[in-house]
Design an enzyme around this catalytic site. Structure first.
Site, mmCIF file in Angstrom:
data_model
loop_
_atom_site.group_PDB
_atom_site.id
_atom_site.type_symbol
_atom_site.label_atom_id
_atom_site.label_comp_id
_atom_site.label_asym_id
_atom_site.label_seq_id
_atom_site.Cartn_x
_atom_site.Cartn_y
_atom_site.Cartn_z
ATOM 1 N N HIS A 1 5.979 -0.234 -2.472
ATOM 2 C CA HIS A 1 5.622 0.592 -3.630
ATOM 3 C C HIS A 1 5.713 2.084 -3.347
ATOM 4 C CE1 HIS A 1 3.116 -3.074 -5.115
ATOM 5 N NE2 HIS A 1 4.389 -3.183 -5.394
ATOM 6 N N CYS B 1 11.348 14.808 -7.499
ATOM 7 C CA CYS B 1 11.718 15.328 -8.810
ATOM 8 C C CYS B 1 12.515 14.265 -9.556
ATOM 9 C CB CYS B 1 12.543 16.608 -8.667
ATOM 10 S SG CYS B 1 13.140 17.255 -10.253
ATOM 11 N N SER C 1 -4.507 -9.882 -2.953
ATOM 12 C CA SER C 1 -4.754 -10.972 -3.900
ATOM 13 C C SER C 1 -3.446 -11.506 -4.464
ATOM 14 C CB SER C 1 -5.633 -10.469 -5.052
ATOM 15 O OG SER C 1 -4.939 -9.481 -5.805
ATOM 16 N N ASN D 1 -7.562 -13.114 3.488
ATOM 17 C CA ASN D 1 -8.040 -12.288 2.383
ATOM 18 C C ASN D 1 -9.402 -12.779 1.920
ATOM 19 O OD1 ASN D 1 -7.344 -10.189 0.254
ATOM 20 N ND2 ASN D 1 -7.827 -11.938 -1.053
ATOM 21 N N ARG D 2 -10.311 -11.857 1.657
ATOM 22 C CA ARG D 2 -11.594 -12.236 1.073
ATOM 23 C C ARG D 2 -11.416 -12.395 -0.435
ATOM 24 N NH1 ARG D 2 -15.721 -12.489 4.398
ATOM 25 N NH2 ARG D 2 -15.820 -11.211 6.289
ATOM 26 N N ASN E 1 0.826 -1.203 0.000
ATOM 27 C CA ASN E 1 0.000 0.000 0.000
ATOM 28 C C ASN E 1 0.862 1.256 0.000
ATOM 29 O OD1 ASN E 1 -2.162 -1.745 0.151
ATOM 30 N ND2 ASN E 1 -2.371 -1.551 2.373
ATOM 31 N N ASP F 1 -0.435 4.205 1.300
ATOM 32 C CA ASP F 1 -1.194 5.144 2.135
ATOM 33 C C ASP F 1 -0.500 5.558 3.427
ATOM 34 O OD1 ASP F 1 -1.635 2.860 3.836
ATOM 35 O OD2 ASP F 1 -3.416 2.345 2.651
#
Length: 281
Positions: A129, A137, A230, A254-255, A112, A114
């Site tokens: 990530h 820059c 996933s 995980n769903r 994530n 966030d």
């Protein structure tokens, strides 16, 4: 697949099962994905079958080489940022943070962008990530807080301030059919160069230092837990595959389907936040 992974029904007490699974493991490598942040109001990328729920995010080559595509990205990001920035850690984030604070042998790696794990109190998070709350820059490497950039974009694009649009998983908004070429895109305040969020776009590679840090942590772990992913993106799946090749137990919380269902030793289809809160205390 281990029979436990295929036979466990969805309505089983997932927290108790996870608690017992974790008990003998002293160093757990935890990988999280978008599913852990949905309770914070950040949408999923994919549905429970693993298929995209939206068009794929912008490609790095398009961002760098196409001025209109870049303007479209920044316009959508400008509109979507306030909602993304207001997201707060949920029960899953705080449960993992408390667990790690009790025993810092556990490593947390997230796909994530966030920053919610760090805001919940987790330490030494490997943001595989990157993070959306900083821009960089591409010419001189200067960095800047995304929040400061938002104020600049608002000043330069007053007509875009009050556009309402649905939020999307990567901090932008669902805007289409607008004159994006009219949006004034940002440039580096130091050199006038091209800036982008400090996140890995499609078409970019995860920085080697982050991959190396995650690989080192996995080499020292005695089990791996995947939460809310996933694993359809290879940058995360490779760690699950490496764990199983090393003989480590692999649990999935995980769903819906994951790319590692056929190699997992435990698969739990349950709510991430509630399960982690009950399992980790």
């Amino acid at each position: 697949m281990n029979t436990d992974a295929s036979a466990l029904p969805i309505d089983t007490d997932a927290a108790q099962v996870l608690r017992e699974w974790l008990r003998p493991h002293r160093r757990v490598f935890v990988l999280t994905g978008a599913g852990i942040s949905t309770d914070s109001g950040i949408p999923h990328y994919r549905d429970e079958s693993g298929a995209w729920q939206r068009k794929p995010p912008i490609d790095f080559r398009a961002f760098v080489g196409d001025a209109r595509a870049r303007a479209r990205y920044w316009a959508r990001s400008f509109v979507g940022w306030p909602g993304f920035a207001s997201a707060r850690p949920n029960a899953g984030h705080t449960a993992l943070a408390r667990w790690q604070q009790r025993d810092d042998a556990h490593t947390l790696v997230t796909q994530n962008v966030d920053g919610l794990h760090a805001r919940a109190g987790s330490r030494d998070v490997v943001d595989l990530h990157g993070r959306l709350d900083e821009v960089v820059c591409l010419d001189c490497g200067a960095r800047r807080a995304r929040e400061c950039l938002q104020a600049e974009l608002a000043q330069r694009n007053p007509d875009w301030r009050d556009l309402g649009a649905a939020a999307l998983p990567d901090g932008d908004a669902d805007l289409e059919g607008l004159a994006f070429e009219r949006f004034a895109t940002p440039v580096c305040e130091h050199c006038g160069g091209l800036i982008k969020p400090d996140v890995v776009f499609f078409g970019e590679n995860v920085p080697r230092a982050r991959v190396a840090a995650a690989q080192q942590a996995l080499a020292q772990a005695d089990a791996m837990l995947v939460v809310g992913s996933s694993l359809m993106v290879y940058s995360g799946f490779r760690f699950a595959r490496a764990a199983r090749e090393a003989g480590l137990p692999l649990a999935l919380l995980n769903r819906g389907v994951t790319r590692a269902d056929d190699i997992a030793t435990l698969k739990l289809q349950a709510d991430c936040g509630a399960t982690l809160q009950a399992a980790l205390g």
